[in-house]
Motif scaffolding. Structure first.
Motif, PDB file in Angstrom:
ATOM      1  N   ILE A   1       0.818  -1.215   0.000  1.00 27.28           N
ATOM      2  CA  ILE A   1       0.000   0.000   0.000  1.00 27.28           C
ATOM      3  C   ILE A   1       0.851   1.265   0.000  1.00 27.28           C
ATOM      4  CG2 ILE A   1      -1.683   1.321   1.346  1.00 27.28           C
ATOM      5  CD1 ILE A   1      -3.018  -1.283   2.092  1.00 27.28           C
ATOM      6  N   PRO A   2       1.852   1.421   0.885  1.00 25.03           N
ATOM      7  CA  PRO A   2       2.683   2.639   0.801  1.00 25.03           C
ATOM      8  C   PRO A   2       3.411   2.789  -0.535  1.00 25.03           C
ATOM      9  CG  PRO A   2       3.015   1.527   2.895  1.00 25.03           C
ATOM     10  CD  PRO A   2       2.237   0.586   2.040  1.00 25.03           C
ATOM     11  N   MET A   3       3.970   1.692  -1.056  1.00 23.47           N
ATOM     12  CA  MET A   3       4.691   1.789  -2.329  1.00 23.47           C
ATOM     13  C   MET A   3       3.746   2.105  -3.479  1.00 23.47           C
ATOM     14  SD  MET A   3       7.760  -1.030  -2.340  1.00 23.47           S
ATOM     15  CE  MET A   3       6.735  -2.454  -2.028  1.00 23.47           C
ATOM     16  N   GLY A   4       2.560   1.480  -3.489  1.00 22.96           N
ATOM     17  CA  GLY A   4       1.601   1.750  -4.550  1.00 22.96           C
ATOM     18  C   GLY A   4       1.089   3.178  -4.501  1.00 22.96           C
ATOM     19  N   VAL A   5       0.843   3.697  -3.299  1.00 19.14           N
ATOM     20  CA  VAL A   5       0.358   5.076  -3.150  1.00 19.14           C
ATOM     21  C   VAL A   5       1.424   6.073  -3.603  1.00 19.14           C
ATOM     22  CG1 VAL A   5      -0.338   6.816  -1.471  1.00 19.14           C
ATOM     23  CG2 VAL A   5      -1.293   4.510  -1.340  1.00 19.14           C
ATOM     24  N   LEU A   6       2.644   5.896  -3.145  1.00 17.15           N
ATOM     25  CA  LEU A   6       3.720   6.812  -3.522  1.00 17.15           C
ATOM     26  C   LEU A   6       3.994   6.765  -5.027  1.00 17.15           C
ATOM     27  CD1 LEU A   6       6.271   6.228  -0.599  1.00 17.15           C
ATOM     28  CD2 LEU A   6       4.860   8.254  -1.000  1.00 17.15           C
ATOM     29  N   SER A   7       4.007   5.557  -5.581  1.00 16.23           N
ATOM     30  CA  SER A   7       4.284   5.424  -7.007  1.00 16.23           C
ATOM     31  C   SER A   7       3.170   6.023  -7.854  1.00 16.23           C
ATOM     32  CB  SER A   7       4.468   3.950  -7.362  1.00 16.23           C
ATOM     33  OG  SER A   7       4.771   3.782  -8.724  1.00 16.23           O
ATOM     34  N   GLY A   8       1.912   5.850  -7.434  1.00 10.95           N
ATOM     35  CA  GLY A   8       0.802   6.405  -8.200  1.00 10.95           C
ATOM     36  C   GLY A   8       0.661   7.905  -8.039  1.00 10.95           C
ATOM     37  N   ARG A   9       0.897   8.401  -6.835  1.00  9.53           N
ATOM     38  CA  ARG A   9       0.742   9.848  -6.615  1.00  9.53           C
ATOM     39  C   ARG A   9       1.866  10.632  -7.269  1.00  9.53           C
ATOM     40  NH1 ARG A   9      -0.465  12.889  -0.819  1.00  9.53           N
ATOM     41  NH2 ARG A   9      -0.494  15.032  -1.671  1.00  9.53           N
ATOM     42  N   TYR A  10       3.079  10.116  -7.193  1.00 13.76           N
ATOM     43  CA  TYR A  10       4.232  10.820  -7.765  1.00 13.76           C
ATOM     44  C   TYR A  10       4.749  10.070  -8.991  1.00 13.76           C
ATOM     45  CZ  TYR A  10       4.046  12.896  -3.109  1.00 13.76           C
ATOM     46  OH  TYR A  10       3.635  13.523  -1.952  1.00 13.76           O
ATOM     47  N   ASN A  11       3.821   9.715  -9.888  1.00 14.36           N
ATOM     48  CA  ASN A  11       4.226   8.981 -11.085  1.00 14.36           C
ATOM     49  C   ASN A  11       5.122   9.846 -11.968  1.00 14.36           C
ATOM     50  OD1 ASN A  11       1.719  10.490 -11.570  1.00 14.36           O
ATOM     51  ND2 ASN A  11       1.902   9.701 -13.670  1.00 14.36           N
ATOM     52  N   GLU A  12       5.980   9.166 -12.684  1.00 15.02           N
ATOM     53  CA  GLU A  12       6.966   9.802 -13.572  1.00 15.02           C
ATOM     54  C   GLU A  12       8.045  10.557 -12.795  1.00 15.02           C
ATOM     55  OE1 GLU A  12       6.965   8.954 -16.581  1.00 15.02           O
ATOM     56  OE2 GLU A  12       4.984   8.018 -16.532  1.00 15.02           O
ATOM     57  N   THR A  13       8.193  10.288 -11.508  1.00 14.62           N
ATOM     58  CA  THR A  13       9.276  10.875 -10.720  1.00 14.62           C
ATOM     59  C   THR A  13      10.251   9.764 -10.348  1.00 14.62           C
ATOM     60  OG1 THR A  13       8.145  10.540  -8.592  1.00 14.62           O
ATOM     61  CG2 THR A  13       7.674  12.588  -9.788  1.00 14.62           C
ATOM     62  N   TRP A  14      11.318  10.131  -9.634  1.00 12.85           N
ATOM     63  CA  TRP A  14      12.312   9.128  -9.257  1.00 12.85           C
ATOM     64  C   TRP A  14      11.727   8.084  -8.300  1.00 12.85           C
ATOM     65  CZ3 TRP A  14      13.754   8.252  -4.238  1.00 12.85           C
ATOM     66  CH2 TRP A  14      13.435   9.236  -3.293  1.00 12.85           C
ATOM     67  N   ILE A  15      10.741   8.504  -7.475  1.00 17.02           N
ATOM     68  CA  ILE A  15      10.090   7.550  -6.572  1.00 17.02           C
ATOM     69  C   ILE A  15       9.365   6.482  -7.372  1.00 17.02           C
ATOM     70  CG2 ILE A  15       8.326   7.268  -4.791  1.00 17.02           C
ATOM     71  CD1 ILE A  15       8.942  10.051  -3.806  1.00 17.02           C
ATOM     72  N   ASP A  16       8.626   6.932  -8.375  1.00 18.99           N
ATOM     73  CA  ASP A  16       7.895   5.992  -9.221  1.00 18.99           C
ATOM     74  C   ASP A  16       8.851   5.068  -9.973  1.00 18.99           C
ATOM     75  OD1 ASP A  16       5.733   4.827 -10.607  1.00 18.99           O
ATOM     76  OD2 ASP A  16       6.028   6.191 -12.293  1.00 18.99           O
ATOM     77  N   LYS A  17       9.971   5.588 -10.420  1.00 18.97           N
ATOM     78  CA  LYS A  17      10.934   4.759 -11.155  1.00 18.97           C
ATOM     79  C   LYS A  17      11.564   3.700 -10.253  1.00 18.97           C
ATOM     80  CE  LYS A  17      12.022   8.346 -14.544  1.00 18.97           C
ATOM     81  NZ  LYS A  17      13.050   9.279 -15.079  1.00 18.97           N
ATOM     82  N   VAL A  18      11.815   4.060  -8.993  1.00 19.65           N
ATOM     83  CA  VAL A  18      12.377   3.084  -8.059  1.00 19.65           C
ATOM     84  C   VAL A  18      11.370   1.960  -7.788  1.00 19.65           C
ATOM     85  CG1 VAL A  18      13.130   2.731  -5.676  1.00 19.65           C
ATOM     86  CG2 VAL A  18      13.981   4.693  -6.977  1.00 19.65           C
ATOM     87  N   VAL A  19      10.108   2.334  -7.530  1.00 16.08           N
ATOM     88  CA  VAL A  19       9.073   1.332  -7.251  1.00 16.08           C
ATOM     89  C   VAL A  19       8.815   0.474  -8.493  1.00 16.08           C
ATOM     90  CG1 VAL A  19       6.664   0.988  -6.614  1.00 16.08           C
ATOM     91  CG2 VAL A  19       8.004   2.754  -5.475  1.00 16.08           C
ATOM     92  N   THR A  20       8.773   1.109  -9.665  1.00 18.63           N
ATOM     93  CA  THR A  20       8.552   0.361 -10.899  1.00 18.63           C
ATOM     94  C   THR A  20       9.705  -0.611 -11.162  1.00 18.63           C
ATOM     95  OG1 THR A  20       7.308   2.225 -11.834  1.00 18.63           O
ATOM     96  CG2 THR A  20       8.085   0.545 -13.366  1.00 18.63           C
ATOM     97  N   GLY A  21      10.928  -0.164 -10.889  1.00 21.52           N
ATOM     98  CA  GLY A  21      12.076  -1.059 -11.038  1.00 21.52           C
ATOM     99  C   GLY A  21      11.993  -2.241 -10.093  1.00 21.52           C
ATOM    100  N   TYR A  22      11.550  -1.974  -8.879  1.00 21.47           N
ATOM    101  CA  TYR A  22      11.347  -3.065  -7.909  1.00 21.47           C
ATOM    102  C   TYR A  22      10.290  -4.042  -8.408  1.00 21.47           C
ATOM    103  CZ  TYR A  22       9.134  -5.239  -3.821  1.00 21.47           C
ATOM    104  OH  TYR A  22       8.552  -6.128  -2.951  1.00 21.47           O
ATOM    105  N   ASN A  23       9.219  -3.518  -9.010  1.00 16.24           N
ATOM    106  CA  ASN A  23       8.169  -4.376  -9.548  1.00 16.24           C
ATOM    107  C   ASN A  23       8.691  -5.259 -10.676  1.00 16.24           C
ATOM    108  OD1 ASN A  23       6.202  -3.561  -7.805  1.00 16.24           O
ATOM    109  ND2 ASN A  23       5.131  -2.250  -9.238  1.00 16.24           N
ATOM    110  N   TYR A  24       9.436  -4.661 -11.594  1.00 14.04           N
ATOM    111  CA  TYR A  24       9.983  -5.441 -12.712  1.00 14.04           C
ATOM    112  C   TYR A  24      10.893  -6.553 -12.205  1.00 14.04           C
ATOM    113  CZ  TYR A  24       8.237  -1.985 -16.052  1.00 14.04           C
ATOM    114  OH  TYR A  24       7.429  -1.186 -16.816  1.00 14.04           O
TER     115      TYR A  24
END
Length: 321
Positions: free
Chosen positions: A115-138
């Motif tokens: 939940i925290p990672m999904g919220v941060l990644s969705g709220r601040y999409n296209e930022t470095w936070i989103d890229k870190v979470v997306t990389g973790y997902n991949y």
């Protein structure tokens, strides 16, 4: 609501009947039978094995064997484990609570991470936070859970020795004491955390996409046009609506975790139903194998029903007739 639940329970009866037919047929296709495991014991003569096989009805036609087996299940009798020499229900009862405890801790850790990672990644999409979470997902999607579990076991179990490498509780502590429960938690945390780090990626990705989608909905634009602060828009509108599908998937998550413990319990030598299932296959203990498969199938149907009920309760727009 109650009519829907009753109807779903009635639908489960033919589903369970079909599942029992498939399980029984697959078990009969496996090499050997329920007495194959003990036939390897040199102390038991082949004549005695054949006598036991005849007494157990293993030489009867398949439909007679199936009739006795399904009749016993209906009455709560899963048969006798020829390997453990006790009823199957007792064999499973010794392990089931370890599996439930492991699944519960894994579920809590999964949502605490997702939940925290999904919220941060969705709220601040296209930022470095989103890229870190997306990389973790991949990375999580690409990593098989048994490979990751072996790495975690080697690093934190054998190398650093922070966690036990097997068992569910230390043999040095007395039962029902605070040290006993602390030891059980210490034994479960590594397999649970290893599972959560991988299984959380689907929830993170789904929540991220839901938040990004809801950010551009008409109700969000209307709330912002009224001057509502951005934090309240997220907490009261975007996040609330984005969490609805996550809540609905709770039943599936529970079912998946209970069934998915087969690999984790085997790797970490955790004495649960999953490890019992694998060992019973090797020992040709068909009574235990079929009982566990039926139990997991029933849990899957209950998880589906639970998800539908939760979704209808948390989302007032949904009406179940």
């Amino acid at each position: 609501m109650w009519k829907f639940i009753l109807r779903r329970f009635l639908v489960m009866i033919p589903q369970l009947f079909l599942l029992s037919l498939i399980v029984f047929a697959l078990a009969k296709q496996m090499p050997g039978d329920a007495l194959t495991g003990i036939s390897m014991d040199p102390r038991i003569s082949p004549e005695r094995i054949e006598e036991l096989r005849e007494k157990a009805g293993l030489n009867d036609p398949w439909y007679e064997q199936y009739g006795r087996w399904i009749s016993g299940i209906v009455h709560g009798d899963f048969g006798t484990s020829y390997t453990h020499k006790i009823p199957v229900s007792e064999v499973i009862a010794e392990r089931i609570w370890n599996t439930v405890f492991l699944a519960l801790i894994t579920l809590i850790l999964t949502y605490l991470l997702a939940i925290p990672m999904g919220v941060l990644s969705g709220r601040y999409n296209e930022t470095w936070i989103d890229k870190v979470v997306t990389g973790y997902n991949y990375l999580g999607f690409a990593t098989p859970i048994f490979i990751f579990a072996l790495i975690m076991l080697f690093v934190f179990g054998f190398s650093f020795e922070w966690f036990p490498t097997g068992g569910s509780v230390s043999s040095k502590v007395d039962a029902r004491t605070f040290a006993y429960y602390l030891s059980k938690f210490h034994h479960v945390i590594l397999p649970a955390f290893s599972t959560a780090l991988i299984t959380t990626v689907g929830t993170v990705q789904y929540l991220r996409n839901e938040i990004i989608d809801n950010k551009f909905k008409e109700y969000t634009r209307t709330a912002r046009s009224k001057g509502i602060p951005d934090n309240k828009v997220y907490t009261r509108h975007i996040l609330r609506n984005s969490l609805l599908p996550i809540a609905a998937f709770l039943g599936y998550e529970i079912t998946g975790l209970v069934g998915g413990t087969v690999i984790i319990e085997t790797i970490f030598s955790y004495p649960g139903v999953g490890q019992l299932f694998v060992s019973s296959i090797g020992l040709r203990d068909f009574s235990v194998v079929t009982a566990i498969v039926m139990m997991l199938g029933f849990a899957t149907l209950l998880g589906t029903l639970l998800s539908d009920i939760i979704l209808s309760m948390v989302d007032p727009r949904i009406r179940i007739e």
